[in-house]
Design a protein around this motif. Structure first.
Motif, PDB file in Angstrom:
ATOM      1  N   THR A   1      56.881  73.810  87.389  1.00 34.24           N
ATOM      2  CA  THR A   1      56.218  75.074  87.756  1.00 34.24           C
ATOM      3  C   THR A   1      55.626  75.020  89.163  1.00 34.24           C
ATOM      4  O   THR A   1      54.798  75.855  89.509  1.00 34.24           O
ATOM      5  CB  THR A   1      55.110  75.423  86.749  1.00 34.24           C
ATOM      6  OG1 THR A   1      54.106  74.381  86.763  1.00 34.24           O
ATOM      7  CG2 THR A   1      55.659  75.589  85.345  1.00 34.24           C
TER       8      THR A   1
ATOM      9  N   THR B   1      58.995  86.852  85.486  1.00 31.52           N
ATOM     10  CA  THR B   1      58.714  85.696  86.344  1.00 31.52           C
ATOM     11  C   THR B   1      58.057  84.545  85.580  1.00 31.52           C
ATOM     12  O   THR B   1      57.724  83.517  86.180  1.00 31.52           O
ATOM     13  CB  THR B   1      57.779  86.118  87.490  1.00 31.52           C
ATOM     14  OG1 THR B   1      56.599  86.726  86.928  1.00 31.52           O
ATOM     15  CG2 THR B   1      58.471  87.115  88.416  1.00 31.52           C
ATOM     16  N   ASP B   2      57.889  84.689  84.266  1.00 33.48           N
ATOM     17  CA  ASP B   2      57.091  83.739  83.496  1.00 33.48           C
ATOM     18  C   ASP B   2      57.846  82.477  83.111  1.00 33.48           C
ATOM     19  O   ASP B   2      59.027  82.523  82.741  1.00 33.48           O
ATOM     20  CB  ASP B   2      56.591  84.387  82.199  1.00 33.48           C
ATOM     21  CG  ASP B   2      55.385  85.284  82.417  1.00 33.48           C
ATOM     22  OD1 ASP B   2      54.782  85.210  83.500  1.00 33.48           O
ATOM     23  OD2 ASP B   2      55.043  86.051  81.493  1.00 33.48           O
ATOM     24  N   THR B   3      57.115  81.367  83.156  1.00 31.70           N
ATOM     25  CA  THR B   3      57.516  80.147  82.467  1.00 31.70           C
ATOM     26  C   THR B   3      56.756  80.096  81.150  1.00 31.70           C
ATOM     27  O   THR B   3      55.530  80.233  81.123  1.00 31.70           O
ATOM     28  CB  THR B   3      57.180  78.900  83.296  1.00 31.70           C
ATOM     29  OG1 THR B   3      58.037  78.855  84.442  1.00 31.70           O
ATOM     30  CG2 THR B   3      57.387  77.630  82.478  1.00 31.70           C
TER      31      THR B   3
ATOM     32  N   LYS C   1      61.673  83.802  82.417  1.00 37.23           N
ATOM     33  CA  LYS C   1      62.439  83.167  83.482  1.00 37.23           C
ATOM     34  C   LYS C   1      62.844  81.752  83.094  1.00 37.23           C
ATOM     35  O   LYS C   1      63.974  81.317  83.372  1.00 37.23           O
ATOM     36  CB  LYS C   1      61.590  83.127  84.751  1.00 37.23           C
ATOM     37  CG  LYS C   1      62.208  82.353  85.906  1.00 37.23           C
ATOM     38  CD  LYS C   1      61.221  82.256  87.059  1.00 37.23           C
ATOM     39  CE  LYS C   1      61.763  81.365  88.183  1.00 37.23           C
ATOM     40  NZ  LYS C   1      60.763  81.213  89.272  1.00 37.23           N
TER      41      LYS C   1
ATOM     42  N   GLU D   1      56.657  88.281  81.050  1.00 37.08           N
ATOM     43  CA  GLU D   1      57.159  88.979  82.226  1.00 37.08           C
ATOM     44  C   GLU D   1      58.355  88.209  82.800  1.00 37.08           C
ATOM     45  O   GLU D   1      58.492  87.006  82.548  1.00 37.08           O
ATOM     46  CB  GLU D   1      56.046  89.121  83.264  1.00 37.08           C
ATOM     47  CG  GLU D   1      54.859  89.926  82.751  1.00 37.08           C
ATOM     48  CD  GLU D   1      53.738  90.036  83.782  1.00 37.08           C
ATOM     49  OE1 GLU D   1      53.972  89.633  84.949  1.00 37.08           O
ATOM     50  OE2 GLU D   1      52.654  90.507  83.416  1.00 37.08           O
TER      51      GLU D   1
END
Length: 391
Positions: A249, A186-188, A211, A184
């Protein structure tokens, strides 16, 4: 013809063998123009995988030109340029119809042996163990391709071998690893291992919209290549992976984690589990070194995904499965369903979105293959990916 053959741990030889012949109506013979040494080949080189026999021909990243076809082949002709996936697929069984090509139900000619070890058979693979069919591999001047009408990727002229060769394995493997993460915006995404598959996973995760991509390794050349591809590098010899991931994060941990290392994890001996794994491996109480899996399970954000393209061969110990269950982690694994992805990946190459040849550091003649196995394994001379030229 000349071919690279396995004779035991650390013993690969370039020898003259009989040319392959058409054996079945769906066969084709390929004149190999380029092939490569894969990280999975190193598991055979170090003899961590069971089922090898002396004289087996190595290699499963292969492309070339069709020089002969069987009587049933209608969609290939002599002169066609093809990449050969490492997975041999029938295209007709239920798993192939579902796109689960690496678990084709028909192509493993040692299916009964595989079923005894795995519970059910998986697909036949080129140049791998007899658990996956014992098929001769493509580190040779010529290759017999069974089920050639389905086991091929026809490629266009105008693109170099080096741009196309890795459609056989490492590019779709890195891509599948990223796709399995359900990335997605927004993902790391954290990736352990900056070898060839890790490099492809980095670019794939970014193409799929991550992201932030972080890569963990200790080899300067690999970390530099990863950084050039858009990843944030962590050198596990110089800093704490857990602390650095938490810092990057904001203490939440990466949502998605990819194990691009597999059974031969090389990590700092400061970690007690690493010392224990090596001791158990030495006395045959454990087959694989799963430090990366343990670390991923610990650092991954709750409700995250663990994607495992790294190859494992047998039995693992001290896996914190309580963390997996309580954190609600999803684990996705598997050999790559190469043909599921290749149309899309070929288009991306043609459009210039990615040129997989960036990973190549060494191109040598086939005869130099035995010494390049050692160079690749020991990461000498900045070696990240080796391409062999048989002709």
């Amino acid at each position: 013809m000349k071919a690279l053959r396995w004779y035991g741990k650390g013993d690969i030889r370039c020898e003259t063998v009989l040319d392959p012949q058409i054996e079945e109506p769906r066969d084709a013979i390929i004149k190999v123009t380029s092939c490569a040494i894969c990280g999975s080949d190193l598991h055979l080189y170090d003899h961590f995988m069971p089922g090898m026999q002396k004289g087996d021909i190595m290699g499963h990243e292969t492309m070339g030109e069709v020089v002969e076809i069987g009587s049933s082949i209608k969609n290939l002709k002599v002169g066609d340029r093809v990449v050969i996936p490492f997975t041999i697929i029938c295209g007709e069984c239920e798993q192939c119809r579902r796109g689960n090509f690496s678990v084709c139900e028909r192509t493993n000619r040692n299916a009964n042996l595989a079923a005894k070890v795995f519970g059910h058979t998986t697909a036949g693979l080129f140049g791998y163990t007899h658990l996956t069919g014992g098929y001769p591999g493509g580190q040779a001047e010529y290759l017999r391709v069974p089920y050639a009408d389905t086991t091929h990727i026809k490629v266009p002229d105008g693109l170099r071998d080096e741009q196309l060769l890795f459609l056989s394995d490492i590019f779709p493997t890195g891509w599948q690893a990223a796709v399995q993460c359900d990335i997605e915006p927004t993902d790391t995404v954290a990736i352990w291992g900056a070898g060839p598959v890790g490099q492809m996973a980095i670019r794939s995760a970014l193409l799929l919209g991550a992201k932030q991509v972080i890569v963990i390794d200790c080899v300067p050349e690999r970390l530099s290549m990863a950084q050039a591809g858009g990843a944030i590098p962590i050198d596990f010899q110089e800093e704490s992976v857990i602390e650095r991931l938490n810092e990057l994060t904001r203490g939440r941990g990466p949502e998605k984690c990819i194990d691009a290392v597999g059974l031969e994890a090389h990590v700092s001996m400061k970690h007690p589990d690493t010392v224990l794994d090596r001791a158990k491996q030495a006395v045959m109480l454990e087959t694989d070194r799963p430090h990366v899996l343990r670390e991923m399970m610990y650092v991954c954000r709750p409700a995250g995904v663990l994607s495992v393209p790294g190859v494992y061969g047998g039995l693992l110990d001290k896996i914190p499965f309580g963390a997996v269950m309580n954190k609600g982690l999803t684990i996705r694994t598997g050999q790559t369903h190469v043909n599921r992805w290749t149309d899309d990946l070929l288009r991306r190459i043609q459009e210039g979105q990615i040129d997989p040849s960036f990973v190549i550091t060494h191109t040598v003649a086939l005869e130099e293959g035995p010494q390049m196995y050692e160079t690749f394994r020991d990461k000498k001379d900045g070696c990240i990916k080796v391409v062999l030229k048989p002709h």
